[in-house]
Design a protein around this motif. Sequence first.
Motif, PDB file in Angstrom:
ATOM      1  N   GLY A  10      51.891  65.616  78.737  1.00  0.00           N
ATOM      2  CA  GLY A  10      52.477  65.301  77.562  1.00  0.00           C
ATOM      3  C   GLY A  10      53.795  65.562  77.564  1.00  0.00           C
ATOM      4  N   ILE A  11      54.178  66.421  78.722  1.00  0.00           N
ATOM      5  CA  ILE A  11      55.619  67.262  78.452  1.00  0.00           C
ATOM      6  C   ILE A  11      56.715  66.357  79.398  1.00  0.00           C
ATOM      7  N   THR A  12      57.618  65.905  78.948  1.00  0.00           N
ATOM      8  CA  THR A  12      58.642  64.997  79.597  1.00  0.00           C
ATOM      9  C   THR A  12      60.144  66.079  79.877  1.00  0.00           C
ATOM     10  N   ILE A  22      56.562  75.807  77.578  1.00  0.00           N
ATOM     11  CA  ILE A  22      57.174  76.686  76.757  1.00  0.00           C
ATOM     12  C   ILE A  22      56.180  77.515  75.918  1.00  0.00           C
ATOM     13  N   ASP A  23      56.254  78.825  76.398  1.00  0.00           N
ATOM     14  CA  ASP A  23      55.130  79.595  75.528  1.00  0.00           C
ATOM     15  C   ASP A  23      55.660  80.630  74.514  1.00  0.00           C
ATOM     16  N   LYS A  24      56.615  80.443  74.067  1.00  0.00           N
ATOM     17  CA  LYS A  24      57.265  80.961  72.864  1.00  0.00           C
ATOM     18  C   LYS A  24      56.364  81.181  71.796  1.00  0.00           C
ATOM     19  N   THR A  25      56.190  82.334  71.371  1.00  0.00           N
ATOM     20  CA  THR A  25      55.364  82.483  70.296  1.00  0.00           C
ATOM     21  C   THR A  25      55.595  84.056  69.914  1.00  0.00           C
ATOM     22  N   SER A  26      54.874  84.390  68.434  1.00  0.00           N
ATOM     23  CA  SER A  26      54.966  85.964  67.845  1.00  0.00           C
ATOM     24  C   SER A  26      54.096  85.776  67.240  1.00  0.00           C
ATOM     25  N   PHE A  27      53.602  87.116  66.825  1.00  0.00           N
ATOM     26  CA  PHE A  27      52.721  87.434  65.748  1.00  0.00           C
ATOM     27  C   PHE A  27      53.228  87.105  64.367  1.00  0.00           C
ATOM     28  N   LEU A  74      42.183  73.927  77.366  1.00  0.00           N
ATOM     29  CA  LEU A  74      42.078  72.601  76.768  1.00  0.00           C
ATOM     30  C   LEU A  74      43.338  71.822  77.018  1.00  0.00           C
ATOM     31  N   ASN A  75      43.361  70.690  77.502  1.00  0.00           N
ATOM     32  CA  ASN A  75      44.545  69.989  77.794  1.00  0.00           C
ATOM     33  C   ASN A  75      44.551  68.659  76.395  1.00  0.00           C
ATOM     34  N   PHE A  76      45.775  68.876  75.634  1.00  0.00           N
ATOM     35  CA  PHE A  76      45.706  67.928  74.518  1.00  0.00           C
ATOM     36  C   PHE A  76      45.821  66.291  74.954  1.00  0.00           C
ATOM     37  N   CYS A  89      47.669  73.963  64.814  1.00  0.00           N
ATOM     38  CA  CYS A  89      48.571  73.328  65.674  1.00  0.00           C
ATOM     39  C   CYS A  89      49.858  73.405  65.621  1.00  0.00           C
ATOM     40  N   ARG A  90      50.584  74.379  65.971  1.00  0.00           N
ATOM     41  CA  ARG A  90      51.869  74.637  65.543  1.00  0.00           C
ATOM     42  C   ARG A  90      52.934  74.876  67.012  1.00  0.00           C
ATOM     43  N   ASN A  91      54.054  74.170  66.730  1.00  0.00           N
ATOM     44  CA  ASN A  91      54.976  74.179  67.603  1.00  0.00           C
ATOM     45  C   ASN A  91      54.520  73.680  68.854  1.00  0.00           C
ATOM     46  N   VAL A  92      53.527  72.618  68.959  1.00  0.00           N
ATOM     47  CA  VAL A  92      53.173  71.975  70.279  1.00  0.00           C
ATOM     48  C   VAL A  92      53.375  70.576  70.288  1.00  0.00           C
ATOM     49  N   MET A  93      53.122  70.028  69.124  1.00  0.00           N
ATOM     50  CA  MET A  93      53.422  68.454  69.189  1.00  0.00           C
ATOM     51  C   MET A  93      54.773  68.121  69.185  1.00  0.00           C
ATOM     52  N   TYR A 143      56.881  68.816  71.350  1.00  0.00           N
ATOM     53  CA  TYR A 143      57.172  68.468  72.572  1.00  0.00           C
ATOM     54  C   TYR A 143      56.888  67.076  73.121  1.00  0.00           C
ATOM     55  N   PHE A 144      55.821  66.557  72.189  1.00  0.00           N
ATOM     56  CA  PHE A 144      55.485  64.993  72.862  1.00  0.00           C
ATOM     57  C   PHE A 144      56.027  64.200  72.086  1.00  0.00           C
ATOM     58  N   LYS A 145      55.585  63.017  72.595  1.00  0.00           N
ATOM     59  CA  LYS A 145      56.042  61.635  72.061  1.00  0.00           C
ATOM     60  C   LYS A 145      55.137  61.061  71.197  1.00  0.00           C
TER      61      LYS A 145
HETATM   62  C1  SAM Z   1      55.620  76.923  71.936  1.00  0.00           C
HETATM   63  S1  SAM Z   1      54.119  77.439  72.328  1.00  0.00           S
HETATM   64  C2  SAM Z   1      53.335  77.630  70.552  1.00  0.00           C
HETATM   65  C3  SAM Z   1      52.601  78.845  70.415  1.00  0.00           C
HETATM   66  C4  SAM Z   1      51.759  78.990  68.958  1.00  0.00           C
HETATM   67  N1  SAM Z   1      51.058  77.715  68.624  1.00  0.00           N
HETATM   68  C5  SAM Z   1      53.205  79.394  68.234  1.00  0.00           C
HETATM   69  O1  SAM Z   1      53.304  78.416  67.225  1.00  0.00           O
HETATM   70  O2  SAM Z   1      53.613  80.301  68.385  1.00  0.00           O
HETATM   71  C6  SAM Z   1      53.464  76.008  72.682  1.00  0.00           C
HETATM   72  C7  SAM Z   1      52.109  75.933  73.514  1.00  0.00           C
HETATM   73  O3  SAM Z   1      51.530  74.805  73.595  1.00  0.00           O
HETATM   74  C8  SAM Z   1      50.957  74.731  74.995  1.00  0.00           C
HETATM   75  N2  SAM Z   1      50.955  73.153  75.606  1.00  0.00           N
HETATM   76  C9  SAM Z   1      51.774  72.400  75.965  1.00  0.00           C
HETATM   77  N3  SAM Z   1      51.473  71.415  76.385  1.00  0.00           N
HETATM   78  C10 SAM Z   1      50.012  71.316  76.071  1.00  0.00           C
HETATM   79  C11 SAM Z   1      48.901  70.351  76.394  1.00  0.00           C
HETATM   80  N4  SAM Z   1      49.112  69.207  76.903  1.00  0.00           N
HETATM   81  N5  SAM Z   1      47.753  70.871  76.116  1.00  0.00           N
HETATM   82  C12 SAM Z   1      47.516  72.001  75.552  1.00  0.00           C
HETATM   83  N6  SAM Z   1      48.530  73.016  75.241  1.00  0.00           N
HETATM   84  C13 SAM Z   1      49.658  72.737  75.612  1.00  0.00           C
HETATM   85  C14 SAM Z   1      51.764  75.508  76.104  1.00  0.00           C
HETATM   86  O4  SAM Z   1      50.962  75.820  77.070  1.00  0.00           O
HETATM   87  C15 SAM Z   1      52.368  76.533  74.790  1.00  0.00           C
HETATM   88  O5  SAM Z   1      51.427  77.849  75.068  1.00  0.00           O
END
Ligand code: SAM
Length: 278
Positions: free
Chosen positions: A22-24, A74-79, A202-204, A220-224, A226-228
């Motif tokens: 899902g990443i471009t 992109i693995d940016k995250t924090s507590f 798990l791959n989305f 499901c935060r800061n993940v979508m 990046y997606f179309k």
């Molecule tokens: C920016 S981090 C967000 C982490 C946390 N949810 C937060 O908000 O702090 C995005 C995460 O999405 C994961 N990710 C990216 N594409 C993915 C996919 N196709 N399936 C599952 N996870 C994916 C990345 O590996 C990364 O760990």
Amino acid sequence: MEEGLNEQEFELLRHLLRKKVGITPHPRKRDLLGRKMLALAKAGGHSSWIGYIRHLARPSGEADLRALINLITIDKTSFFRGDRQFEILRETVLPSLLARRAGSGRFRAWSAGCSSGQEPYSVAMLLLEALRSLSFNDVKILATDVDSDSLKAAWRARYPLETVQGVPDYYFSKYFFKETAPKGTFFRVVDQARKLVVFRRLNFTATPYPIRGPFDLILCRNVMIYFKAPLKRKIILELHRLLAEDGVLCLGGSESLLGVDDRFVLTGQAIYRKRDAA
Ligand SMILES: C[S@@+](CC[C@H](N)C(=O)[O-])C[C@H]1O[C@@H](n2cnc3c(N)ncnc32)[C@H](O)[C@@H]1O
């Protein structure tokens, strides 16, 4: 093998990554990506980019594709990222969800795209606090990500000082302990919180997700972001299927379902409920 990818090779790679994960990657990232990938490609004995990319697309290239995915996510995250949302979870969302689950004593949360674990452990800490005066015997947080390196780090639950510096004092003193190792000082999440979390890859992009709901809370935060749109819609359908009827979905602060899907209603601060829920 050339050091950088040419335009055609880069397009082939972008197409593959979009389809598989899902990443471009942005065209600006072409050189950087080429540099990062060179070691992986050479280690696999590939002498051309096209050969390497075709290999990644084949079932026999699955392990190498995973290594590349680990490199580009992109693995940016924090507590307690998005403090206000966590406040709302603590003050209203969790108390009301837990009150409704008191009869069964069962509660399920899912941190979808958990990166190196800060998000599910933050939820674990909130839950442990909320559960102090309640008797629940079946509480689990599923934490998933596509990046197996991040999952390993998450499972280890061992963080350097700069990672835990923003943790509120109360949680820091209660849920972390200091560990001095040859490589420096680290802070580990206590077992009580670790035990609540189960990590899985798990791959989305691979629907339907092979996990069992229903979940009372999904993050499901800061993940979508990046997606179309088509993949976002696919994910939202799955989240809807796996969320309990009265469950709660949290997105990232800059994410919205507006114009993507009308199955959920926004209740504020990127917190959603199912539209047909009471
Ligand atoms: C920016 S981090 C967000 C982490 C946390 N949810 C937060 O908000 O702090 C995005 C995460 O999405 C994961 N990710 C990216 N594409 C993915 C996919 N196709 N399936 C599952 N996870 C994916 C990345 O590996 C990364 O760990």
